[in-house]
Design a protein around this motif. Structure first.
Motif, PDB file in Angstrom:
ATOM      1  N   VAL A 182     -23.095 -82.009 -43.971  1.00 47.48           N
ATOM      2  CA  VAL A 182     -22.313 -81.328 -45.007  1.00 47.48           C
ATOM      3  C   VAL A 182     -23.200 -80.960 -46.185  1.00 47.48           C
ATOM      4  N   ILE A 188     -21.007 -74.290 -47.160  1.00 44.04           N
ATOM      5  CA  ILE A 188     -20.169 -75.169 -47.976  1.00 44.04           C
ATOM      6  C   ILE A 188     -20.791 -75.269 -49.362  1.00 44.04           C
ATOM      7  N   LEU A 211     -14.609 -80.504 -43.234  1.00 44.30           N
ATOM      8  CA  LEU A 211     -15.419 -79.522 -43.947  1.00 44.30           C
ATOM      9  C   LEU A 211     -16.347 -78.783 -42.984  1.00 44.30           C
ATOM     10  N   ALA A 215     -16.247 -74.824 -42.006  1.00 44.91           N
ATOM     11  CA  ALA A 215     -17.443 -74.029 -42.280  1.00 44.91           C
ATOM     12  C   ALA A 215     -17.882 -73.216 -41.065  1.00 44.91           C
ATOM     13  N   ARG A 219     -16.889 -69.266 -45.314  1.00 47.93           N
ATOM     14  CA  ARG A 219     -17.751 -69.686 -46.414  1.00 47.93           C
ATOM     15  C   ARG A 219     -16.815 -70.171 -47.514  1.00 47.93           C
ATOM     16  N   TYR A 221     -16.150 -72.625 -51.233  1.00 52.06           N
ATOM     17  CA  TYR A 221     -16.707 -73.335 -52.385  1.00 52.06           C
ATOM     18  C   TYR A 221     -15.728 -74.442 -52.760  1.00 52.06           C
ATOM     19  N   VAL A 222     -16.200 -75.669 -52.640  1.00 50.77           N
ATOM     20  CA  VAL A 222     -15.406 -76.848 -52.980  1.00 50.77           C
ATOM     21  C   VAL A 222     -15.402 -77.021 -54.494  1.00 50.77           C
ATOM     22  N   VAL A 250     -10.575 -76.659 -52.410  1.00 52.05           N
ATOM     23  CA  VAL A 250     -11.408 -75.462 -52.272  1.00 52.05           C
ATOM     24  C   VAL A 250     -10.854 -74.381 -53.192  1.00 52.05           C
TER      25      VAL A 250
END
Length: 313
Positions: A182, A188, A211, A215, A219, A221-222, A250
């Motif tokens: 990860v 990620i 996650l 992925a 694509r 963004y956390v 997310v």
């Protein structure tokens, strides 16, 4: 407006990513009061953050971000708690907030700060939690944190009543392979506090595997995994899955902010379905889906700006 804002997002994201030695960067940008900018020198140029005009209550996020920016960014020669208190007081906020700033106020002569995102940890009629996710640079160091900013409704501004910066804990001496995957995954995006959460070894394997599975398609963004999130579901006494390392949020999917009305609802809905298929028993977002297990999907004002995925084991 949506296309222009995404163009700004990509521009800011590329800039911040380069300054952070290859880490993913980004954030919605716009006018703000207390961001230090530089066009040259060792610290990167930053852009101020702006809430989406269709947010549940843009003013509450703006107020939270203003205070975090005022504490976490300063020009050369204006470091330290005393100077930070003057900046906070100039906003009409309580200088004592600085006493709880913790990692947001490192011992440095100069600092710049980039807010990646500000999402709700909870919003009610008269109180709110805003999770301000940020990167911060001081000479010779790149870092950042997530701050749970608590607010109460007041006039003329929402009043910031408390700051709770993330405290991820020390990095574990060894990590399982799935955690390392990860951390290395290019699809990620992890802000500093979330990456530190994973390095601490306190994130459940179910979260990490979900996650990685997501992925494979998106694509993303956390915003938040464990630290920097309220301990209880906001406004209740029910423990949140986040502090137990069993949830992630997310804020951006395939380059599109969840909160942006221009973002395809189909994209968000499909992501929510796929989060459930990846093992989440509790998926929340701006759209309430029908189907799934009883109570598996939910939507409310708090989740207007992100997708939440919680795991029971």
């Amino acid at each position: 407006m949506g296309l222009a804002r995404r163009a700004l997002l990509l521009g800011a994201g590329g800039l911040v990513a380069g300054a952070a030695t290859g880490c993913s960067g980004g954030g919605r940008t716009g006018a703000g009061a207390a961001v230090v900018t530089r066009s040259s020198g060792p610290l990167p140029t930053t852009t101020a953050w702006r809430p989406d005009r269709d947010d549940v209550d843009p003013a509450v996020k703006s107020r939270a971000v203003q205070v975090v920016e005022a504490i976490g960014a300063w020009p050369a020669g204006q470091g330290g708690a005393a100077a930070a208190k003057r900046r906070v007081a100039a906003l009409g906020a309580a200088p004592a907030l600085v006493d709880a700033a913790g990692p947001l106020l490192p011992d440095a002569d100069e600092a710049v700060l980039q807010v990646i995102d500000a999402q709700y940890g909870g919003i009610l009629a008269d109180s709110a939690s805003v999770l301000v996710v940020c990167r911060q640079w001081t000479p010779g160091h790149a870092g950042g944190t997530t701050v749970d900013v608590r607010l109460s409704r007041a006039r003329p501004h929402w009043e910031v009543t408390a700051l709770h910066p993330a405290r991820p804990g020390a990095a574990a001496p060894a990590l399982p392979a799935v955690a390392r995957e990860v951390l290395a995954a290019s699809r990620i995006g992890l802000p500093p506090a979330a990456a530190a959460d994973i390095r601490s070894g306190h994130i459940h394997e179910s979260v990490l595997r979900a996650l990685l599975r997501l992925a494979g398609t998106y694509r993303m963004y956390v915003s938040v995994i464990r630290s920097g999130h309220p301990l209880d579901v906001f406004g209740t006494d029910r423990p949140s899955d986040h502090p137990r390392g069993r949830a992630f949020d997310v804020w951006q999917i395939d380059g599109h902010a969840v909160v942006d009305p221009a973002t395809s609802r189909r994209l968000v809905e499909t992501f929510m379905w796929d989060a459930a298929a990846a093992g989440s028993y509790n998926v929340g977002g701006p759209v309430r889906l029908s189907g799934g297990a009883r109570g598996q999907f939910f939507s409310d004002a708090t989740h207007h700006d992100h997708v939440h995925a919680g795991f029971s084991a």
